[in-house]
Design a protein around this motif. Structure first.
Motif, PDB file in Angstrom:
ATOM      1  N   GLU A 196      46.953  26.695  25.987  1.00  0.00           N
ATOM      2  CA  GLU A 196      48.372  26.504  25.675  1.00  0.00           C
ATOM      3  C   GLU A 196      48.540  25.433  24.599  1.00  0.00           C
ATOM      4  O   GLU A 196      49.328  25.594  23.662  1.00  0.00           O
ATOM      5  CB  GLU A 196      49.133  26.108  26.946  1.00  0.00           C
ATOM      6  CG  GLU A 196      49.234  27.200  28.000  1.00  0.00           C
ATOM      7  CD  GLU A 196      50.368  28.174  27.724  1.00  0.00           C
ATOM      8  OE1 GLU A 196      51.261  27.838  26.916  1.00  0.00           O
ATOM      9  OE2 GLU A 196      50.361  29.273  28.317  1.00  0.00           O
ATOM     10  N   SER A 201      49.976  31.572  24.320  1.00  0.00           N
ATOM     11  CA  SER A 201      50.630  31.867  25.595  1.00  0.00           C
ATOM     12  C   SER A 201      49.553  32.474  26.480  1.00  0.00           C
ATOM     13  O   SER A 201      48.989  33.518  26.141  1.00  0.00           O
ATOM     14  CB  SER A 201      51.787  32.841  25.399  1.00  0.00           C
ATOM     15  OG  SER A 201      52.766  32.290  24.539  1.00  0.00           O
ATOM     16  N   ARG A 220      50.883  32.439  19.482  1.00  0.00           N
ATOM     17  CA  ARG A 220      52.312  32.288  19.286  1.00  0.00           C
ATOM     18  C   ARG A 220      52.632  32.159  17.795  1.00  0.00           C
ATOM     19  O   ARG A 220      51.782  31.727  17.011  1.00  0.00           O
ATOM     20  CB  ARG A 220      52.832  31.062  20.030  1.00  0.00           C
ATOM     21  CG  ARG A 220      52.723  31.166  21.547  1.00  0.00           C
ATOM     22  CD  ARG A 220      53.588  30.117  22.226  1.00  0.00           C
ATOM     23  NE  ARG A 220      53.076  28.766  22.007  1.00  0.00           N
ATOM     24  CZ  ARG A 220      52.288  28.108  22.868  1.00  0.00           C
ATOM     25  NH1 ARG A 220      51.911  28.719  23.976  1.00  0.00           N
ATOM     26  NH2 ARG A 220      51.867  26.904  22.610  1.00  0.00           N
TER      27      ARG A 220
END
Length: 220
Positions: A196, A201, A220
């Motif tokens: 993360e 994600s 992301r």
């Protein structure tokens, strides 16, 4: 060390996984190919077991395997030739991948990530070479869990496996190092947080009562 065990590396994985690593690879393959990517980079490909499985599962995908041990890659090239499978195997450092930004639709790493000298740097490189929305799939041995089953696994890794490995290959040091690398590896939840922080994600699932774990990160 890896060069010295290259001819027996596939056997090592079977011994370390108690013979069920192929079923874990099938699970990771399904996750990596879920969106039918056009290109996949298999990092720390070793003898190309996983790279070959990816290509068999989705013949249209362009599979590139990268590893920093030439002897491992030579074994992989021989296997690909024998199986008449067209994949690309190239020498490369996982902490400084020789590919441009946003190069691949998906990226995989099966049982090699724990050998990285710097996990954060490796994840940054994974993120860099993936296209936006690309998937990174990491299949690894997490540390054995507390309890009786975990105690049995630790005993197997620390006592039985080095003895078996030494008998089979004569390379006891390698078969001692690799199990110890599992004990020092981050717990699945910690690895999820690291992914993360690197810009993914992330979700994960444990397999075979915690013997393995597969993490999926989407850029992301």
């Amino acid at each position: 060390m890896f060069s010295s065990i290259a001819p027996r590396y596939d056997l090592l994985n079977r011994l370390m996984s108690l013979g069920v690593d192929q079923s874990w690879r099938k699970t990771a393959t399904q996750l990596a190919l879920q969106n039918r990517p056009a290109s996949v980079l298999d990092v720390a490909t070793g003898t190309a077991d996983f790279a070959l499985m990816l290509k068999k599962a989705l013949p249209s995908v362009q599979v590139t395997g990268s590893d920093f041990v030439p002897a491992m890659l030579e074994v992989g090239r021989l296997k690909a030739k024998q199986q008449h499978i067209d994949i690309t195997l190239e020498e490369g450092d996982a902490l400084n991948l020789p590919y441009a930004d946003n190069s691949f639709d998906a990226l995989t790493c099966a049982f090699g990530f724990r050998n990285f000298a710097n996990y954060e740097r490796g994840l940054q490189e994974f993120h860099r070479v993936l296209k936006p929305g690309g998937r990174a799939v990491i299949l690894e041995f997490p540390p054995p869990q507390p309890g009786f089953f975990g105690m049995l696994v630790r005993f197997y890794f620390r006592t039985v496996l080095p003895t078996l490995g030494s008998l089979v290959s004569g390379k006891k040091n390698a078969y001692t190092y690799l199990p110890e690398s599992i004990m020092a590896f981050p717990e699945p939840e910690k690895l999820r947080r690291m992914m993360e922080e690197a810009g993914f994600s992330t979700s994960y699932q444990v397999l075979s009562f915690g013997l393995a774990a597969v993490h999926v990160g989407v850029k992301r």
